[in-house]
Motif scaffolding. Sequence first.
Motif, PDB file in Angstrom:
ATOM      1  N   VAL A  54       6.473   4.602 -12.524  1.00 27.17           N
ATOM      2  CA  VAL A  54       5.259   5.217 -11.981  1.00 27.17           C
ATOM      3  C   VAL A  54       5.641   6.524 -11.305  1.00 27.17           C
ATOM      4  O   VAL A  54       6.689   6.608 -10.629  1.00 27.17           O
ATOM      5  CB  VAL A  54       4.572   4.288 -10.957  1.00 27.17           C
ATOM      6  N   THR A  55       4.820   7.530 -11.469  1.00 23.49           N
ATOM      7  CA  THR A  55       5.099   8.810 -10.832  1.00 23.49           C
ATOM      8  C   THR A  55       5.220   8.641  -9.318  1.00 23.49           C
ATOM      9  O   THR A  55       4.447   7.913  -8.699  1.00 23.49           O
ATOM     10  CB  THR A  55       4.004   9.835 -11.162  1.00 23.49           C
ATOM     11  N   ALA A  56       6.207   9.296  -8.736  1.00 20.99           N
ATOM     12  CA  ALA A  56       6.470   9.182  -7.301  1.00 20.99           C
ATOM     13  C   ALA A  56       5.352   9.834  -6.493  1.00 20.99           C
ATOM     14  O   ALA A  56       4.681  10.764  -6.952  1.00 20.99           O
ATOM     15  CB  ALA A  56       7.810   9.824  -6.972  1.00 20.99           C
ATOM     16  N   SER A  57       5.165   9.340  -5.285  1.00 21.76           N
ATOM     17  CA  SER A  57       4.086   9.809  -4.424  1.00 21.76           C
ATOM     18  C   SER A  57       4.388  11.178  -3.836  1.00 21.76           C
ATOM     19  O   SER A  57       5.542  11.542  -3.589  1.00 21.76           O
ATOM     20  CB  SER A  57       3.869   8.797  -3.296  1.00 21.76           C
ATOM     21  N   LYS A  77       5.223  -2.719  -6.012  1.00 21.80           N
ATOM     22  CA  LYS A  77       6.242  -2.398  -5.020  1.00 21.80           C
ATOM     23  C   LYS A  77       7.503  -1.880  -5.714  1.00 21.80           C
ATOM     24  O   LYS A  77       7.771  -2.209  -6.864  1.00 21.80           O
ATOM     25  CB  LYS A  77       6.593  -3.640  -4.198  1.00 21.80           C
ATOM     26  N   SER A  78       8.291  -1.098  -4.975  1.00 22.71           N
ATOM     27  CA  SER A  78       9.514  -0.561  -5.544  1.00 22.71           C
ATOM     28  C   SER A  78      10.436  -1.686  -5.983  1.00 22.71           C
ATOM     29  O   SER A  78      10.660  -2.656  -5.250  1.00 22.71           O
ATOM     30  CB  SER A  78      10.231   0.322  -4.525  1.00 22.71           C
ATOM     31  N   ALA A  79      10.975  -1.566  -7.191  1.00 21.35           N
ATOM     32  CA  ALA A  79      11.883  -2.571  -7.741  1.00 21.35           C
ATOM     33  C   ALA A  79      13.325  -2.078  -7.734  1.00 21.35           C
ATOM     34  O   ALA A  79      14.191  -2.713  -8.316  1.00 21.35           O
ATOM     35  CB  ALA A  79      11.454  -2.943  -9.163  1.00 21.35           C
ATOM     36  N   ASP A  80      13.580  -0.952  -7.088  1.00 23.84           N
ATOM     37  CA  ASP A  80      14.925  -0.394  -7.006  1.00 23.84           C
ATOM     38  C   ASP A  80      15.298  -0.278  -5.532  1.00 23.84           C
ATOM     39  O   ASP A  80      14.796   0.593  -4.817  1.00 23.84           O
ATOM     40  CB  ASP A  80      14.965   0.971  -7.679  1.00 23.84           C
ATOM     41  N   VAL A  81      16.162  -1.161  -5.057  1.00 23.37           N
ATOM     42  CA  VAL A  81      16.498  -1.216  -3.637  1.00 23.37           C
ATOM     43  C   VAL A  81      17.223   0.038  -3.158  1.00 23.37           C
ATOM     44  O   VAL A  81      17.280   0.303  -1.954  1.00 23.37           O
ATOM     45  CB  VAL A  81      17.362  -2.469  -3.337  1.00 23.37           C
ATOM     46  N   ALA A  89       0.511   5.209  -4.323  1.00 20.89           N
ATOM     47  CA  ALA A  89      -0.272   4.227  -3.580  1.00 20.89           C
ATOM     48  C   ALA A  89      -1.060   3.312  -4.506  1.00 20.89           C
ATOM     49  O   ALA A  89      -1.393   2.181  -4.136  1.00 20.89           O
ATOM     50  CB  ALA A  89      -1.225   4.948  -2.627  1.00 20.89           C
ATOM     51  N   GLU A  90      -1.369   3.786  -5.706  1.00 20.76           N
ATOM     52  CA  GLU A  90      -2.154   2.990  -6.644  1.00 20.76           C
ATOM     53  C   GLU A  90      -1.304   2.188  -7.630  1.00 20.76           C
ATOM     54  O   GLU A  90      -1.819   1.639  -8.609  1.00 20.76           O
ATOM     55  CB  GLU A  90      -3.122   3.896  -7.435  1.00 20.76           C
ATOM     56  N   SER A  91      -0.008   2.092  -7.384  1.00 21.99           N
ATOM     57  CA  SER A  91       0.878   1.406  -8.323  1.00 21.99           C
ATOM     58  C   SER A  91       0.466  -0.037  -8.580  1.00 21.99           C
ATOM     59  O   SER A  91       0.625  -0.557  -9.686  1.00 21.99           O
ATOM     60  CB  SER A  91       2.322   1.445  -7.809  1.00 21.99           C
ATOM     61  N   MET A 156      -5.081  -2.245  -3.007  1.00 22.89           N
ATOM     62  CA  MET A 156      -5.067  -2.403  -4.455  1.00 22.89           C
ATOM     63  C   MET A 156      -5.335  -3.842  -4.898  1.00 22.89           C
ATOM     64  O   MET A 156      -5.714  -4.068  -6.042  1.00 22.89           O
ATOM     65  CB  MET A 156      -3.740  -1.910  -5.030  1.00 22.89           C
ATOM     66  N   THR A 157      -5.160  -4.821  -4.004  1.00 20.70           N
ATOM     67  CA  THR A 157      -5.550  -6.189  -4.369  1.00 20.70           C
ATOM     68  C   THR A 157      -7.064  -6.297  -4.450  1.00 20.70           C
ATOM     69  O   THR A 157      -7.598  -7.033  -5.289  1.00 20.70           O
ATOM     70  CB  THR A 157      -4.989  -7.213  -3.363  1.00 20.70           C
ATOM     71  N   VAL A 158      -7.763  -5.572  -3.597  1.00 24.52           N
ATOM     72  CA  VAL A 158      -9.233  -5.512  -3.664  1.00 24.52           C
ATOM     73  C   VAL A 158      -9.655  -4.821  -4.951  1.00 24.52           C
ATOM     74  O   VAL A 158     -10.560  -5.287  -5.657  1.00 24.52           O
ATOM     75  CB  VAL A 158      -9.805  -4.780  -2.435  1.00 24.52           C
ATOM     76  N   GLU A 159      -8.997  -3.715  -5.265  1.00 31.11           N
ATOM     77  CA  GLU A 159      -9.332  -2.981  -6.484  1.00 31.11           C
ATOM     78  C   GLU A 159      -9.052  -3.821  -7.729  1.00 31.11           C
ATOM     79  O   GLU A 159      -9.811  -3.770  -8.704  1.00 31.11           O
ATOM     80  CB  GLU A 159      -8.534  -1.673  -6.543  1.00 31.11           C
TER      81      GLU A 159
END
Length: 219
Positions: A54-57, A77-81, A89-91, A156-159
């Motif tokens: 996803v494009t970075a914010s 959420k980010s998957a790269d620690v 924000a819309e990921s 985004m859970t609401v969306e």
Amino acid sequence: MTTLTTPRISELQLREAGAALAFEAARFAGNGWMRGTAGNLSLVLDRDPLRLAVTASGLDKSELTERDVVLVDADGKSADVEDPRRPSAESGLHAHIAARTGAQAIFHVHALDAVIAGQLWPEGVEIRDLEMLKGIGHPAHDTTVRIPVIANDQDMTVEAARFDAVYVEATPEVPEVPAIIVAGHGMYAWGATVEAARHHLEITEWLLRYEVGIRAATR
């Protein structure tokens, strides 16, 4: 080299996805649909577990490079620690649309006519008898196609729940409408490939522009 939390996704895959999304972002920014840092694009890299680039914010979408993407999980959420950058924000909604529809590419832009159409027709934009409807998988005549509209929310859970409330899974009798408007915000379109998502976005934007223009001309 960054160590990714999903071993099957290589740095090369992530960079190739970044290059593809940067190309599309520049195209959409040139159309005035991604002004400044607005909008975000994603590409599915794996489905088990679900991972998306996803494009970075916070970046100017006309100037992205192959490195300006963040790997996210099914919750957005980010998957790269090891990557300190924030994903868009819309990921979370991107990930939800990918899981729900099977799409490989999901594009979110702030096209003005989509925002206006959402304001004019909050229950959905009905379109019929236009040849361009073929481009989103519907007959050009004798069928009313409805582009869904959902209310905007920062959660985004609401969306995602609102998306589910209006999304109709494709069947032979009812083809999918591969786009949705978020009122007061913008629109999403998706497809099985980057090219398909682009075409769905461009065609839906044209259809919405037509409806807004006809409304203005006939008032």
